[in-house]
Scaffold this active site. Structure first.
Site, PDB file in Angstrom:
ATOM      1  N   LYS A  13       0.839  -1.210   0.000  1.00 49.96           N
ATOM      2  CA  LYS A  13       0.000   0.000   0.000  1.00 49.96           C
ATOM      3  C   LYS A  13       0.871   1.256   0.000  1.00 49.96           C
ATOM      4  O   LYS A  13       0.674   2.156  -0.791  1.00 49.96           O
ATOM      5  CB  LYS A  13      -0.887   0.067   1.255  1.00 49.96           C
ATOM      6  N   ARG A  85      -9.796   1.355   8.746  1.00 48.57           N
ATOM      7  CA  ARG A  85      -9.399  -0.035   9.008  1.00 48.57           C
ATOM      8  C   ARG A  85     -10.484  -0.860   9.664  1.00 48.57           C
ATOM      9  O   ARG A  85     -10.246  -2.016  10.017  1.00 48.57           O
ATOM     10  CB  ARG A  85      -8.190  -0.054   9.938  1.00 48.57           C
ATOM     11  N   ARG A 119      11.681  -5.841   5.365  1.00 50.87           N
ATOM     12  CA  ARG A 119      11.495  -4.404   5.059  1.00 50.87           C
ATOM     13  C   ARG A 119      12.433  -3.539   5.902  1.00 50.87           C
ATOM     14  O   ARG A 119      12.630  -3.777   7.081  1.00 50.87           O
ATOM     15  CB  ARG A 119      10.056  -3.993   5.367  1.00 50.87           C
ATOM     16  N   ARG A 152      11.096  -1.371  11.439  1.00 50.87           N
ATOM     17  CA  ARG A 152       9.994  -0.949  12.304  1.00 50.87           C
ATOM     18  C   ARG A 152       9.825  -1.878  13.504  1.00 50.87           C
ATOM     19  O   ARG A 152       9.941  -3.092  13.359  1.00 50.87           O
ATOM     20  CB  ARG A 152       8.685  -0.899  11.494  1.00 50.87           C
ATOM     21  N   ARG A 163      -1.479  -8.316  13.308  1.00 49.33           N
ATOM     22  CA  ARG A 163      -1.914  -7.300  12.335  1.00 49.33           C
ATOM     23  C   ARG A 163      -2.667  -7.959  11.174  1.00 49.33           C
ATOM     24  O   ARG A 163      -3.677  -7.441  10.694  1.00 49.33           O
ATOM     25  CB  ARG A 163      -0.705  -6.518  11.812  1.00 49.33           C
TER      26      ARG A 163
HETATM   27  P1  AP5 Z   1       4.892  -1.657   2.008  1.00 51.82           P
HETATM   28  O1  AP5 Z   1       4.606  -0.765   0.868  1.00 51.82           O
HETATM   29  O2  AP5 Z   1       5.662  -1.100   3.155  1.00 51.82           O
HETATM   30  O3  AP5 Z   1       3.549  -2.376   2.524  1.00 51.82           O
HETATM   31  P2  AP5 Z   1       2.250  -1.821   3.252  1.00 51.82           P
HETATM   32  O4  AP5 Z   1       1.088  -2.431   2.575  1.00 51.82           O
HETATM   33  O5  AP5 Z   1       2.312  -0.336   3.338  1.00 51.82           O
HETATM   34  O6  AP5 Z   1       2.361  -2.516   4.673  1.00 51.82           O
HETATM   35  P3  AP5 Z   1       2.459  -1.931   6.132  1.00 51.82           P
HETATM   36  O7  AP5 Z   1       3.165  -2.973   6.959  1.00 51.82           O
HETATM   37  O8  AP5 Z   1       3.016  -0.542   6.156  1.00 51.82           O
HETATM   38  O9  AP5 Z   1       0.998  -1.882   6.585  1.00 51.82           O
HETATM   39  P4  AP5 Z   1       0.556  -1.779   8.042  1.00 51.82           P
HETATM   40  O10 AP5 Z   1      -0.896  -1.630   7.957  1.00 51.82           O
HETATM   41  O11 AP5 Z   1       1.017  -2.895   8.899  1.00 51.82           O
HETATM   42  O12 AP5 Z   1       1.325  -0.525   8.634  1.00 51.82           O
HETATM   43  P5  AP5 Z   1       0.900   0.985   8.844  1.00 51.82           P
HETATM   44  O13 AP5 Z   1       2.108   1.770   8.888  1.00 51.82           O
HETATM   45  O14 AP5 Z   1      -0.169   1.355   7.924  1.00 51.82           O
HETATM   46  O15 AP5 Z   1       5.665  -2.938   1.441  1.00 51.82           O
HETATM   47  C1  AP5 Z   1       6.108  -3.974   2.303  1.00 51.82           C
HETATM   48  C2  AP5 Z   1       7.497  -4.473   1.890  1.00 51.82           C
HETATM   49  O16 AP5 Z   1       7.409  -5.131   0.633  1.00 51.82           O
HETATM   50  C3  AP5 Z   1       8.542  -3.361   1.691  1.00 51.82           C
HETATM   51  O17 AP5 Z   1       9.778  -3.864   2.092  1.00 51.82           O
HETATM   52  C4  AP5 Z   1       8.526  -3.110   0.167  1.00 51.82           C
HETATM   53  O18 AP5 Z   1       9.759  -2.610  -0.315  1.00 51.82           O
HETATM   54  C5  AP5 Z   1       8.212  -4.493  -0.378  1.00 51.82           C
HETATM   55  N1  AP5 Z   1       7.374  -4.476  -1.592  1.00 51.82           N
HETATM   56  C6  AP5 Z   1       6.335  -3.648  -1.871  1.00 51.82           C
HETATM   57  N2  AP5 Z   1       5.770  -3.973  -3.057  1.00 51.82           N
HETATM   58  C7  AP5 Z   1       6.457  -5.060  -3.518  1.00 51.82           C
HETATM   59  C8  AP5 Z   1       6.330  -5.876  -4.702  1.00 51.82           C
HETATM   60  N3  AP5 Z   1       5.391  -5.657  -5.618  1.00 51.82           N
HETATM   61  N4  AP5 Z   1       7.203  -6.891  -4.866  1.00 51.82           N
HETATM   62  C9  AP5 Z   1       8.159  -7.139  -3.931  1.00 51.82           C
HETATM   63  N5  AP5 Z   1       8.339  -6.418  -2.803  1.00 51.82           N
HETATM   64  C10 AP5 Z   1       7.480  -5.383  -2.595  1.00 51.82           C
HETATM   65  O19 AP5 Z   1       0.258   0.930  10.304  1.00 51.82           O
HETATM   66  C11 AP5 Z   1       1.080   0.616  11.424  1.00 51.82           C
HETATM   67  C12 AP5 Z   1       0.236   0.553  12.681  1.00 51.82           C
HETATM   68  O20 AP5 Z   1      -0.334   1.855  12.947  1.00 51.82           O
HETATM   69  C13 AP5 Z   1      -0.978  -0.387  12.646  1.00 51.82           C
HETATM   70  O21 AP5 Z   1      -0.640  -1.722  12.904  1.00 51.82           O
HETATM   71  C14 AP5 Z   1      -1.835   0.217  13.753  1.00 51.82           C
HETATM   72  O22 AP5 Z   1      -1.338  -0.101  15.004  1.00 51.82           O
HETATM   73  C15 AP5 Z   1      -1.621   1.706  13.530  1.00 51.82           C
HETATM   74  N6  AP5 Z   1      -2.619   2.246  12.592  1.00 51.82           N
HETATM   75  C16 AP5 Z   1      -2.399   2.735  11.327  1.00 51.82           C
HETATM   76  N7  AP5 Z   1      -3.553   3.125  10.766  1.00 51.82           N
HETATM   77  C17 AP5 Z   1      -4.522   2.893  11.692  1.00 51.82           C
HETATM   78  C18 AP5 Z   1      -5.932   3.060  11.707  1.00 51.82           C
HETATM   79  N8  AP5 Z   1      -6.580   3.541  10.632  1.00 51.82           N
HETATM   80  N9  AP5 Z   1      -6.606   2.715  12.827  1.00 51.82           N
HETATM   81  C19 AP5 Z   1      -5.978   2.253  13.912  1.00 51.82           C
HETATM   82  N10 AP5 Z   1      -4.638   2.044  13.964  1.00 51.82           N
HETATM   83  C20 AP5 Z   1      -3.932   2.346  12.871  1.00 51.82           C
HETATM   84 MG    MG Z   2       2.704   1.058   4.896  1.00 55.49          MG
END
Ligand code: AP5
Ligand code: MG
Length: 203
Positions: A13, A85, A119, A152, A163
């Site tokens: 994402k 979410r 990552r 992270r 998650r």
């Molecule tokens: P990446 O692009 O980083 O993936 P992502 O989908 O963004 O995954 P996240 O882990 O960031 O999602 P998340 O929901 O856990 O974290 P967030 O920060 O939103 O890609 C992943 C890896 O793959 C990277 O190494 C990349 O280089 C590689 N990659 C990408 N595309 C690829 C491809 N096509 N081929 C190969 N490799 C590839 O949230 C963190 C925390 O914040 C949550 O757990 C929660 O506690 C809190 N939070 C955030 N939003 C909310 C909300 N709305 N409500 C409540 N809590 C929230």
């Molecule tokens: Mg992300």
């Protein structure tokens, strides 16, 4: 144009939202990044949820999101990455803005876990790399701003498992709500290929 990106953790994402936001010249708003950018007391509170792989309470999350989208740079639209979410957040969002498109990125859990486990990210500019699939040119150093890359705290096996469970139980049910504006792409492809497919499907 207001766009939401939805997909399991590690589906790309953040990676894809960043590419599209640059092309459309609108901000990429990740609630995870907003939380990671906090300081002081509030950061400690938020980290206690994030590092265990739990969702931050809806009230606090929605407040931070609302403040961000009320800024001037959002007036021509924005991309939301990681919000909403759950059904409650989707309902709250509906009251404050209109969503034009929702992009779902699909990926199976096994691959998602592999990706998250390798990552590394830049604290300064937010660029995300992968030691296996998308490495920086210099080991552990950001190509963009030469800052040292970090792992992270929530990218540990227990938090990742939790998650992903939350994604399947609480987040994916909201896709039903956006059926009429939903496009779906397969996240198990090269980064450029996925970006091209998203462009095509949003055209
Ligand atoms: P990446 O692009 O980083 O993936 P992502 O989908 O963004 O995954 P996240 O882990 O960031 O999602 P998340 O929901 O856990 O974290 P967030 O920060 O939103 O890609 C992943 C890896 O793959 C990277 O190494 C990349 O280089 C590689 N990659 C990408 N595309 C690829 C491809 N096509 N081929 C190969 N490799 C590839 O949230 C963190 C925390 O914040 C949550 O757990 C929660 O506690 C809190 N939070 C955030 N939003 C909310 C909300 N709305 N409500 C409540 N809590 C929230
Ligand atoms: Mg992300």
């Amino acid at each position: 144009m207001n766009i939401i990106f939805i997909g399991p953790q590690g589906s790309g994402k953040g990676t894809q939202a960043k590419i599209l936001a640059e092309e459309l010249k609108i901000p990429h708003i990740s609630t995870g990044d907003l939380f990671r950018g906090l300081a002081g007391e509030l950061k400690n509170e938020v980290d206690s949820y994030i590092n265990q792989g739990s969702l931050v309470p809806d009230e606090l999350t929605t407040k931070i999101l609302k403040e961000r989208i009320s800024k001037q740079d959002c007036k021509n639209g924005y991309i939301l990455d990681g919000f909403p979410r759950n059904l409650n957040q989707a309902g709250l969002l509906e009251k404050i803005t209109k969503i034009n498109k929702v992009v779902e990125i699909t990926l199976d859990d096994k691959l998602a876990i592999q990706r998250i486990s390798s990552r590394i990210s830049c604290k300064k500019c937010g660029t995300v790399y992968n030691l296996v699939t998308n490495p920086p040119k210099r080991k552990e150093i950001c190509d963009n701003c030469q800052t040292e890359l970090y792992r992270r705290a929530d990218d540990n096996p227990d938090a990742i498992k939790k998650r992903l469970e939350t994604y399947h139980n609480e987040t994916s049910p909201i896709l039903q709500k956006y059926k009429s504006v939903l496009v779906s792409v397969n996240g198990d492809q090269e980064i450029d290929k996925i970006a091209e497919e998203i462009r095509e499907k949003l055209r």
